[in-house]
Design a protein around this motif. Sequence first.
Motif, PDB file in Angstrom:
ATOM      1  N   LYS A 110       0.836  -1.194   0.000  1.00  0.00           N
ATOM      2  CA  LYS A 110       0.000   0.000   0.000  1.00  0.00           C
ATOM      3  C   LYS A 110       0.872   1.245   0.000  1.00  0.00           C
ATOM      4  CE  LYS A 110      -2.672  -2.398   3.557  1.00  0.00           C
ATOM      5  NZ  LYS A 110      -1.507  -3.105   4.107  1.00  0.00           N
ATOM      6  N   TYR A 149      -2.791  -1.132  -2.830  1.00  0.00           N
ATOM      7  CA  TYR A 149      -3.830  -0.292  -2.246  1.00  0.00           C
ATOM      8  C   TYR A 149      -3.436   1.181  -2.195  1.00  0.00           C
ATOM      9  CZ  TYR A 149      -5.734  -4.474   0.254  1.00  0.00           C
ATOM     10  OH  TYR A 149      -6.256  -5.690   0.609  1.00  0.00           O
ATOM     11  N   HIS A 151      -3.702   3.614   0.528  1.00  0.00           N
ATOM     12  CA  HIS A 151      -3.780   3.295   1.948  1.00  0.00           C
ATOM     13  C   HIS A 151      -4.796   4.159   2.704  1.00  0.00           C
ATOM     14  CE1 HIS A 151      -0.959   1.641   5.353  1.00  0.00           C
ATOM     15  NE2 HIS A 151      -2.222   1.340   5.568  1.00  0.00           N
ATOM     16  N   SER A 181      -8.067   1.482   1.220  1.00  0.00           N
ATOM     17  CA  SER A 181      -8.134   1.258   2.656  1.00  0.00           C
ATOM     18  C   SER A 181      -8.556   2.545   3.341  1.00  0.00           C
ATOM     19  CB  SER A 181      -6.760   0.811   3.183  1.00  0.00           C
ATOM     20  OG  SER A 181      -6.795   0.584   4.579  1.00  0.00           O
ATOM     21  N   ASN A 182      -9.350   2.394   4.387  1.00  0.00           N
ATOM     22  CA  ASN A 182      -9.785   3.528   5.206  1.00  0.00           C
ATOM     23  C   ASN A 182     -10.709   4.504   4.478  1.00  0.00           C
ATOM     24  OD1 ASN A 182      -8.228   2.923   7.696  1.00  0.00           O
ATOM     25  ND2 ASN A 182      -6.453   3.270   6.358  1.00  0.00           N
ATOM     26  N   HIS A 206     -11.526  -3.629  -0.099  1.00  0.00           N
ATOM     27  CA  HIS A 206     -11.413  -2.504   0.826  1.00  0.00           C
ATOM     28  C   HIS A 206     -10.856  -3.051   2.132  1.00  0.00           C
ATOM     29  CE1 HIS A 206     -12.473   0.671   3.627  1.00  0.00           C
ATOM     30  NE2 HIS A 206     -12.924   1.431   2.644  1.00  0.00           N
ATOM     31  N   GLN A 207      -9.899  -2.323   2.724  1.00  0.00           N
ATOM     32  CA  GLN A 207      -9.310  -2.758   3.989  1.00  0.00           C
ATOM     33  C   GLN A 207      -9.648  -1.747   5.082  1.00  0.00           C
ATOM     34  OE1 GLN A 207      -4.874  -3.532   5.801  1.00  0.00           O
ATOM     35  NE2 GLN A 207      -5.302  -4.443   3.803  1.00  0.00           N
TER      36      GLN A 207
END
Length: 351
Positions: A110, A149, A151, A181-182, A206-207
Motif C-alpha cells: 500500500k 492499495y 492506503h 483502505s480507510n 477494501h481494507q
Amino acid sequence: MPDYTPAENRYDQPAPWFRRCGRTGLMLPAISLGCWHNFGDAGTDPRQLNEPDFHDNAQRMLFAAFDHGITHFDLANNYGPAPGSAELRVGRILKENFAGYRDELIISSKAGYRMWPGPYGDAGSRKYLIASCDQSLKRLQLDYVDIFYHHRPDTQTPVEESMAALDQIVRSGKALYAGVSNYSPDQLRAACAACDANGWARPIIHQPNYSMLQRSIEAGLTEATGDLGVGIIAFGPLRQGLLSDKYLHGVPEDSRAKQKSGFLKEGEVKPEVVAKLKKLQEIAQARGQTLAQMALAWVLRPQGDGRGDVTSALIGASRPEQVTQNVSAMQAADFCADELAAIDAVLAAKA
C-alpha cells in the motif's frame, strides 16, 4: 535455518477457508497475515530487543502461516517500524524461501501515508502512488504485487487522479488488482464510479478497521461493498491484542499497550473494558474457543441483508504459535442466533 519445504497438507483447512473477494475470481484465505510491527528492523521496537534472532522469528511466522493455508501476506510501504524495513525483510524471506511458491501467494502492499520528505512522499497523487509502488517492488524483490492499495483517502487530490494511478499500476503489470483502505462509504462509491466512468480497473477490495470493539463499518460500508461487489479484508480484528486473554488481568510489561509500540494505548485497557472481555471470554469458552479465536470468527460471520461479508481477517503476530492458534478460529461451529445476541448484549452494555 535449513531450506524450507511447505507442509503438504497446507490446503487441508475447514471450508469455507478460501473466500471469493467480492464479485471477482480472486480467492483469499479466511485468515491473512499482516507484516507490520514484527517484520521490520530488530531493535527499533522495544519488544524486539529481547528477541535473540528476530529474522529467524519472522521467517518462522511466514512458514507457519503458509503451512496452515495462509497464502496472503499483507504489507505497506511504511511498515517497519522503520518505514520500508518490513518490505525489505519479507522480500528477503520470499526470495530465499518462497521462490518456487510465488504463484501460490498473494502479496499486497500500500501507499498513502508519509514515506519520504517533501511534497511527493505522501497522500494520493499519481506521482506518489506510482513511485511508491516502484519502490515497494524493489524492496520486496518482486516483479509484481497481487494487490496494491491506496492506503487512505486524500481529500486534497481528486479521487479520479488516485484511481487513474491505480489503474496505470494494474495495466503496467506491477499489480494484478487494486484496492483501497480507510475509505468512507461515500468515498468508496465515488472511487468505483470514477473507475466505471473511465473504464479503469476498479478497486476489488477494501481494507477497513473492524472488530468487536470497532464496528463503524456496519454503518454504511458493508452496504456499499455489497452493492459494489467489493471484498473486505478487516485489519485490527483483535484490536491490537485487546480481544485476547492477554489483558484480562492487567497490562503485561511486554504488551504493545505498555510499550507504546502500536495503536493500542495503556489507558484504553479500562476496568469496564476488561469486564466486557471477561464476559466475551465466557461465551468463547462455551463455544470451545479462545477469546481471540471467537473474535476472528465473529468478524468473518455472514453480515446478511445484502451487505458485503468480510472476505478475510488480517491478523498480526509476534510468534509462530499465535499464527497457528488463530487459524483454529475457523474450526468452531457457526454462530447461532443466541450466541450473536449474547455477544451484542455484552458489547452494547454501558460501562
